[in-house]
Scaffold this motif. Structure first.
Motif, PDB file in Angstrom:
ATOM      1  N   LEU A  64       0.728  -1.260   0.110  1.00  9.60           N
ATOM      2  CA  LEU A  64      -0.032   0.056  -0.044  1.00  9.60           C
ATOM      3  C   LEU A  64       0.944   1.231  -0.047  1.00  9.60           C
ATOM      4  O   LEU A  64       1.689   1.518   0.840  1.00  9.60           O
ATOM      5  CB  LEU A  64      -1.016  -0.073   1.128  1.00  9.60           C
ATOM      6  CG  LEU A  64      -1.762   1.318   1.484  1.00  9.60           C
ATOM      7  CD1 LEU A  64      -2.834   1.288   0.172  1.00  9.60           C
ATOM      8  CD2 LEU A  64      -2.498   1.237   2.729  1.00  9.60           C
ATOM      9  N   LEU A  65       0.693   2.053  -0.889  1.00  7.89           N
ATOM     10  CA  LEU A  65       1.462   3.299  -0.939  1.00  7.89           C
ATOM     11  C   LEU A  65       0.690   4.484  -0.164  1.00  7.89           C
ATOM     12  O   LEU A  65       1.308   5.351   0.523  1.00  7.89           O
ATOM     13  CB  LEU A  65       1.770   3.793  -2.396  1.00  7.89           C
ATOM     14  CG  LEU A  65       2.580   3.103  -3.444  1.00  7.89           C
ATOM     15  CD1 LEU A  65       2.656   3.302  -4.739  1.00  7.89           C
ATOM     16  CD2 LEU A  65       3.976   2.623  -2.802  1.00  7.89           C
ATOM     17  N   LYS A  66      -0.483   4.618  -0.612  1.00  7.58           N
ATOM     18  CA  LYS A  66      -1.315   5.824  -0.155  1.00  7.58           C
ATOM     19  C   LYS A  66      -2.804   5.677  -0.314  1.00  7.58           C
ATOM     20  O   LYS A  66      -3.293   4.743  -0.871  1.00  7.58           O
ATOM     21  CB  LYS A  66      -1.146   6.914  -0.887  1.00  7.58           C
ATOM     22  CG  LYS A  66      -1.437   8.456  -0.480  1.00  7.58           C
ATOM     23  CD  LYS A  66      -1.187   9.504  -1.183  1.00  7.58           C
ATOM     24  CE  LYS A  66      -1.796  11.001  -0.448  1.00  7.58           C
ATOM     25  NZ  LYS A  66      -1.291  12.213  -1.357  1.00  7.58           N
ATOM     26  N   ARG A  67      -3.383   5.954   0.915  1.00  8.68           N
ATOM     27  CA  ARG A  67      -4.760   5.812   0.888  1.00  8.68           C
ATOM     28  C   ARG A  67      -5.542   7.309   1.054  1.00  8.68           C
ATOM     29  O   ARG A  67      -4.949   7.979   1.715  1.00  8.68           O
ATOM     30  CB  ARG A  67      -5.417   4.772   1.983  1.00  8.68           C
ATOM     31  CG  ARG A  67      -6.769   4.595   2.160  1.00  8.68           C
ATOM     32  CD  ARG A  67      -7.119   3.850   3.587  1.00  8.68           C
ATOM     33  NE  ARG A  67      -6.150   3.064   4.135  1.00  8.68           N
ATOM     34  CZ  ARG A  67      -6.080   1.578   3.851  1.00  8.68           C
ATOM     35  NH1 ARG A  67      -7.261   1.270   3.407  1.00  8.68           N
ATOM     36  NH2 ARG A  67      -5.044   1.206   4.613  1.00  8.68           N
ATOM     37  N   GLU A  68      -6.686   7.475   0.427  1.00  8.89           N
ATOM     38  CA  GLU A  68      -7.259   8.903   0.578  1.00  8.89           C
ATOM     39  C   GLU A  68      -8.592   8.761   0.390  1.00  8.89           C
ATOM     40  O   GLU A  68      -9.171   8.260  -0.445  1.00  8.89           O
ATOM     41  CB  GLU A  68      -6.553   9.985  -0.477  1.00  8.89           C
ATOM     42  CG  GLU A  68      -7.225  11.154  -0.360  1.00  8.89           C
ATOM     43  CD  GLU A  68      -6.044  12.303  -1.094  1.00  8.89           C
ATOM     44  OE1 GLU A  68      -6.999  13.002  -2.064  1.00  8.89           O
ATOM     45  OE2 GLU A  68      -4.897  11.990  -1.259  1.00  8.89           O
ATOM     46  N   GLN A  69      -9.379   9.540   1.152  1.00  7.63           N
ATOM     47  CA  GLN A  69     -10.853   9.596   0.853  1.00  7.63           C
ATOM     48  C   GLN A  69     -11.164  10.956  -0.086  1.00  7.63           C
ATOM     49  O   GLN A  69     -10.567  12.112   0.048  1.00  7.63           O
ATOM     50  CB  GLN A  69     -11.554   9.918   2.175  1.00  7.63           C
ATOM     51  CG  GLN A  69     -11.774   8.975   3.173  1.00  7.63           C
ATOM     52  CD  GLN A  69     -12.540   9.258   4.433  1.00  7.63           C
ATOM     53  OE1 GLN A  69     -13.027  10.238   4.517  1.00  7.63           O
ATOM     54  NE2 GLN A  69     -12.917   8.000   4.915  1.00  7.63           N
ATOM     55  N   LEU A  70     -11.872  10.561  -1.029  1.00  5.69           N
ATOM     56  CA  LEU A  70     -12.109  11.477  -2.127  1.00  5.69           C
ATOM     57  C   LEU A  70     -13.488  11.939  -2.204  1.00  5.69           C
ATOM     58  O   LEU A  70     -14.356  11.118  -2.466  1.00  5.69           O
ATOM     59  CB  LEU A  70     -11.798  10.980  -3.668  1.00  5.69           C
ATOM     60  CG  LEU A  70     -11.966  11.938  -4.715  1.00  5.69           C
ATOM     61  CD1 LEU A  70     -10.821  13.061  -4.503  1.00  5.69           C
ATOM     62  CD2 LEU A  70     -11.606  11.085  -6.044  1.00  5.69           C
ATOM     63  N   GLY A 104      -6.770  12.252 -10.850  1.00  5.93           N
ATOM     64  CA  GLY A 104      -5.401  12.531 -11.660  1.00  5.93           C
ATOM     65  C   GLY A 104      -4.491  13.202 -10.368  1.00  5.93           C
ATOM     66  O   GLY A 104      -3.160  12.947 -10.366  1.00  5.93           O
ATOM     67  N   GLU A 105      -5.081  14.137  -9.526  1.00  2.00           N
ATOM     68  CA  GLU A 105      -4.435  14.828  -8.557  1.00  2.00           C
ATOM     69  C   GLU A 105      -3.871  13.736  -7.398  1.00  2.00           C
ATOM     70  O   GLU A 105      -2.887  14.069  -7.196  1.00  2.00           O
ATOM     71  CB  GLU A 105      -5.302  15.881  -8.110  1.00  2.00           C
ATOM     72  CG  GLU A 105      -5.568  16.966  -8.728  1.00  2.00           C
ATOM     73  CD  GLU A 105      -6.616  17.929  -8.321  1.00  2.00           C
ATOM     74  OE1 GLU A 105      -6.955  17.668  -7.266  1.00  2.00           O
ATOM     75  OE2 GLU A 105      -7.123  18.885  -8.948  1.00  2.00           O
ATOM     76  N   PHE A 106      -4.791  13.083  -7.122  1.00  2.00           N
ATOM     77  CA  PHE A 106      -4.085  11.925  -6.303  1.00  2.00           C
ATOM     78  C   PHE A 106      -3.258  10.803  -6.862  1.00  2.00           C
ATOM     79  O   PHE A 106      -2.158  10.802  -6.168  1.00  2.00           O
ATOM     80  CB  PHE A 106      -5.212  10.990  -6.198  1.00  2.00           C
ATOM     81  CG  PHE A 106      -5.030   9.663  -5.224  1.00  2.00           C
ATOM     82  CD1 PHE A 106      -4.816   9.785  -3.853  1.00  2.00           C
ATOM     83  CD2 PHE A 106      -4.939   8.413  -5.941  1.00  2.00           C
ATOM     84  CE1 PHE A 106      -4.295   8.596  -3.134  1.00  2.00           C
ATOM     85  CE2 PHE A 106      -4.647   7.427  -4.987  1.00  2.00           C
ATOM     86  CZ  PHE A 106      -4.286   7.562  -3.917  1.00  2.00           C
ATOM     87  N   CYS A 107      -3.259  10.567  -8.356  1.00  2.00           N
ATOM     88  CA  CYS A 107      -2.260   9.897  -9.041  1.00  2.00           C
ATOM     89  C   CYS A 107      -0.761  10.742  -8.815  1.00  2.00           C
ATOM     90  O   CYS A 107       0.384  10.084  -8.918  1.00  2.00           O
ATOM     91  CB  CYS A 107      -2.616   9.521 -10.390  1.00  2.00           C
ATOM     92  SG  CYS A 107      -3.959   8.153 -10.375  1.00  2.00           S
ATOM     93  N   ALA A 108      -0.913  11.955  -9.252  1.00  2.48           N
ATOM     94  CA  ALA A 108       0.205  12.875  -9.104  1.00  2.48           C
ATOM     95  C   ALA A 108       0.978  12.859  -7.799  1.00  2.48           C
ATOM     96  O   ALA A 108       2.166  12.902  -7.605  1.00  2.48           O
ATOM     97  CB  ALA A 108      -0.234  14.049  -9.619  1.00  2.48           C
ATOM     98  N   SER A 109       0.336  12.819  -6.739  1.00  8.44           N
ATOM     99  CA  SER A 109       0.762  12.854  -5.491  1.00  8.44           C
ATOM    100  C   SER A 109       1.614  11.484  -5.154  1.00  8.44           C
ATOM    101  O   SER A 109       2.324  11.486  -4.036  1.00  8.44           O
ATOM    102  CB  SER A 109      -0.441  13.038  -4.481  1.00  8.44           C
ATOM    103  OG  SER A 109      -1.171  11.656  -4.253  1.00  8.44           O
ATOM    104  N   LEU A 110       1.201  10.529  -5.793  1.00  8.54           N
ATOM    105  CA  LEU A 110       1.824   9.186  -5.649  1.00  8.54           C
ATOM    106  C   LEU A 110       3.402   9.127  -6.064  1.00  8.54           C
ATOM    107  O   LEU A 110       4.155   8.347  -5.582  1.00  8.54           O
ATOM    108  CB  LEU A 110       1.347   7.989  -6.285  1.00  8.54           C
ATOM    109  CG  LEU A 110      -0.280   7.776  -6.042  1.00  8.54           C
ATOM    110  CD1 LEU A 110      -0.673   6.525  -7.037  1.00  8.54           C
ATOM    111  CD2 LEU A 110      -0.187   7.192  -4.649  1.00  8.54           C
ATOM    112  N   LYS A 111       3.936  10.330  -6.848  1.00 10.94           N
ATOM    113  CA  LYS A 111       5.134  10.285  -7.006  1.00 10.94           C
ATOM    114  C   LYS A 111       6.013  10.721  -5.834  1.00 10.94           C
ATOM    115  O   LYS A 111       7.343  10.731  -5.998  1.00 10.94           O
ATOM    116  CB  LYS A 111       5.240  11.586  -8.092  1.00 10.94           C
ATOM    117  CG  LYS A 111       4.613  10.904  -9.501  1.00 10.94           C
ATOM    118  CD  LYS A 111       5.064  12.167 -10.720  1.00 10.94           C
ATOM    119  CE  LYS A 111       4.542  11.463 -11.829  1.00 10.94           C
ATOM    120  NZ  LYS A 111       4.863  12.392 -12.957  1.00 10.94           N
TER     121      LYS A 111
END
Length: 234
Positions: A3-9, A25-32
């Motif tokens: 698990l990398l990251k979990r976020e409620q949207l 897409g903003e969430f995906c960008a934060s995975l960097k």
């Protein structure tokens, strides 16, 4: 898998899929912040909650938009599969965290596709890997070839009856593709990246069913890119 990251949207149910895709897409960008490269060969996205309530056309449009914007497949986990992950996690480690169950066993049922004439050994290895993880492989149920069909243009396995005529290949193809409906994912074996003509034909049916598709290697020779994932070891 980790698990990398979990976020409620949070979102208003009236939001269009484009707006939802932008937030994803903003969430995906934060995975960097965890990995320099975030792509469909090493990153998986899973969504539950309100996303499960989206009508199928809206869900499909969202999946398509996320793929176009990020290159990632947006996997909306259905309620039944979510319950399976929760039960698996509870059984394995006493956790009611869905991700604990998902990491341990991602698929209940899968279908494996590929060129049985050219890549049977590769397909056998893939089927074995899935079964070792507890996945039920719906098709092919066996990879033992009927001797009469070895080396022909249409291989049959020991559980299949022989062809009545050349048109009967369509019946066997339909039985194989019908198993897509019951599968959590379709795994496409494409060693070297090449996708055979028969499999390309099947991809259209997979897309029509909005089925999760996982290539074992980055696909080559597919004229239209579509939402998919690459690699079983992500």
């Amino acid at each position: 898998m980790e698990l990398l990251k979990r976020e409620q949207l949070a979102f208003d149910g009236s939001l269009a899929h484009e707006a939802l895709a932008e937030r994803v897409g903003e969430f995906c960008a934060s995975l960097k912040e965890f990995h320099e490269v975030v792509d469909h060969t090493g990153t998986r996205l899973y969504a539950t909650g309100a996303f499960q309530q989206l009508p199928q056309p809206n869900a499909a449009a969202l999946v398509n938009s996320v793929f176009v914007d990020t290159g990632l497949y947006f996997n909306i986990v259905g309620p039944e599969l979510q319950r399976f992950y929760l039960e698996t996690g509870m059984s394995a480690c006493g956790s009611n965290d869905m991700m604990e169950g998902l990491i341990r066993r991602e698929f209940r049922k899968a279908v494996v596709c590929g060129s049985f004439q050219q890549s049977l050994g590769y397909i056998e290895d893939t089927v074995a890997r899935l079964r070792e993880r507890g996945t039920e492989v719906l098709s092919p149920r066996s990879t033992r070839i009927k001797p009469e069909t070895a080396g022909t243009d249409f291989i049959l396995f020991d559980y299949q009856d022989l062809l009545k005529n050349e048109r009967d290949t369509w019946r066997h193809k339909c039985v194989h593709m019908d198993a897509f409906r019951q599968a959590d994912a379709v795994v496409v074996c494409n060693p070297g990246g090449l996708v055979g003509k028969g499999t390309i034909f099947e991809l259209g049916f997979m897309a029509a069913l909005s089925k999760r598709v996982i290539f074992t290697e980055e696909p080559q020779g597919v004229s239209v890119l579509f939402p998919c994932e690459v690699g079983l070891g992500a």
